[in-house]
Design a protein around this motif. Sequence first.
Motif, PDB file in Angstrom:
ATOM      1  N   GLU A 129     -46.723   9.378 -22.917  1.00 34.57           N
ATOM      2  CA  GLU A 129     -48.041   9.666 -22.356  1.00 34.57           C
ATOM      3  C   GLU A 129     -48.895  10.520 -23.288  1.00 34.57           C
ATOM      4  O   GLU A 129     -50.015  10.886 -22.937  1.00 34.57           O
ATOM      5  N   SER A 131     -50.597  11.324 -27.251  1.00 35.20           N
ATOM      6  CA  SER A 131     -51.026  10.742 -28.518  1.00 35.20           C
ATOM      7  C   SER A 131     -50.116  11.215 -29.640  1.00 35.20           C
ATOM      8  O   SER A 131     -49.303  12.141 -29.462  1.00 35.20           O
ATOM      9  N   GLY A 132     -50.269  10.616 -30.809  1.00 37.63           N
ATOM     10  CA  GLY A 132     -49.449  11.026 -31.950  1.00 37.63           C
ATOM     11  C   GLY A 132     -49.645  12.478 -32.316  1.00 37.63           C
ATOM     12  O   GLY A 132     -48.684  13.202 -32.614  1.00 37.63           O
ATOM     13  N   GLN A 134     -50.648  14.901 -30.308  1.00 30.46           N
ATOM     14  CA  GLN A 134     -50.065  15.733 -29.259  1.00 30.46           C
ATOM     15  C   GLN A 134     -48.548  15.779 -29.382  1.00 30.46           C
ATOM     16  O   GLN A 134     -47.931  16.839 -29.199  1.00 30.46           O
ATOM     17  N   GLN A 135     -47.927  14.652 -29.701  1.00 31.49           N
ATOM     18  CA  GLN A 135     -46.478  14.639 -29.897  1.00 31.49           C
ATOM     19  C   GLN A 135     -46.085  15.545 -31.065  1.00 31.49           C
ATOM     20  O   GLN A 135     -45.068  16.251 -31.001  1.00 31.49           O
ATOM     21  N   LEU A 160     -50.301  10.555 -39.416  1.00 31.28           N
ATOM     22  CA  LEU A 160     -51.517  10.637 -38.619  1.00 31.28           C
ATOM     23  C   LEU A 160     -52.719  10.153 -39.414  1.00 31.28           C
ATOM     24  O   LEU A 160     -52.737  10.179 -40.647  1.00 31.28           O
ATOM     25  N   LEU A 164     -57.455  13.180 -37.683  1.00 31.41           N
ATOM     26  CA  LEU A 164     -56.512  13.958 -36.874  1.00 31.41           C
ATOM     27  C   LEU A 164     -55.668  14.851 -37.764  1.00 31.41           C
ATOM     28  O   LEU A 164     -55.363  15.994 -37.406  1.00 31.41           O
TER      29      LEU A 164
END
Length: 356
Positions: A129, A131-132, A134-135, A160, A164
């Motif tokens: 759930e 985004s890259g 956030q992970q 990324l 980002l």
Amino acid sequence: MRKRFGETVAVDGISLDIRGGELLILIGGSGSGKTTTLRMINRLIDPDEGSIAINGIDTQTIDGIVLRKNIGYVIQQIGLFPHMTIRENIGLLPTIEGWSREEIESRVAALLTLVHLPPDQFMDRYPKELSGGQQQRVGLARALVMNPPLLLMDEPFGALDPLLRRQLQDEFIGIKEDIGKTIVFVTHDINEAFRLGDRIAIMHEGRIVQIGTPRDLILNPADAMVSDLVGSDRLFEHIASLTVSDMMVPASSIISGDLPVQSAIEVMIQSRSTVAVVRERAASFSVLLLSTLLQRRDEVKTVLEATDPPFFLSMDVSLLSALEEMKAASVSLGLVMDDGEPAGLLLPDDLISRLV
């Protein structure tokens, strides 16, 4: 230190001293030995020759599992457990170590806040759930959960997209200041190295070709390969048309020479200044480093006793000429004057990070 894989020499006789609290970048092309070096630090693999010591203790004398519990490790692939919530992913090791539920909850919430993920929104989500970016933030939080003194990061932002990646670099600069860890960071991106690193070790074919600050590498490249990697020629072309006034930073702290030491420290911290201009007399000035003042605060009574003589620069002198003069004089900052008054400071290290 050496490491071979069959007939291939991955790391070929490197010697490296990492300073406590610094962010050291390992940079080089594919096969240069940077990731192998990182993995030897936390004993995911062992060197064939040589030794590694952390705070003077040979890592071979420490149980591998115990060692790795005290070293944070962040990788590009992140490796979050998909069936666990973010709370459970970050809190896994504290749970194994027997922390209470309240302790884990508090630590996870603090770390999510640190990496700019509101706890009430992210604690109970699953990795799919996120985004890259956030992970990757969660991966960093997980690496910090046991408050390790040493953090290893292997191209954490490499997968990324550029926008980002830049955003996370900006956030990480602030996080780095907050956590105060010793960090070894692997990248293949020289701009990322310049933006984040205190020092940079350039690796090639398993060897360290040169190690130094961004300013060292740009102004004094060891060879043509280093010069090409750091873009010395391209950078000098870019700055040739600039003057000192274009790139100086304002002299935000101008203090009196008779100011008590503690008062000067408070003024500099409040203004977020690492360098202050000290007015000794009406038209006489010197410079003061916050780091020097903090080191000597028990030895001196006034700031004047901790000042350094200034290296004066004019606002309209060319930036390239100013940097060459500072290099020849072995000084790390210049006091820019305008009509007899301090106008700003020229800080080469800050300048290089802004240009790249």
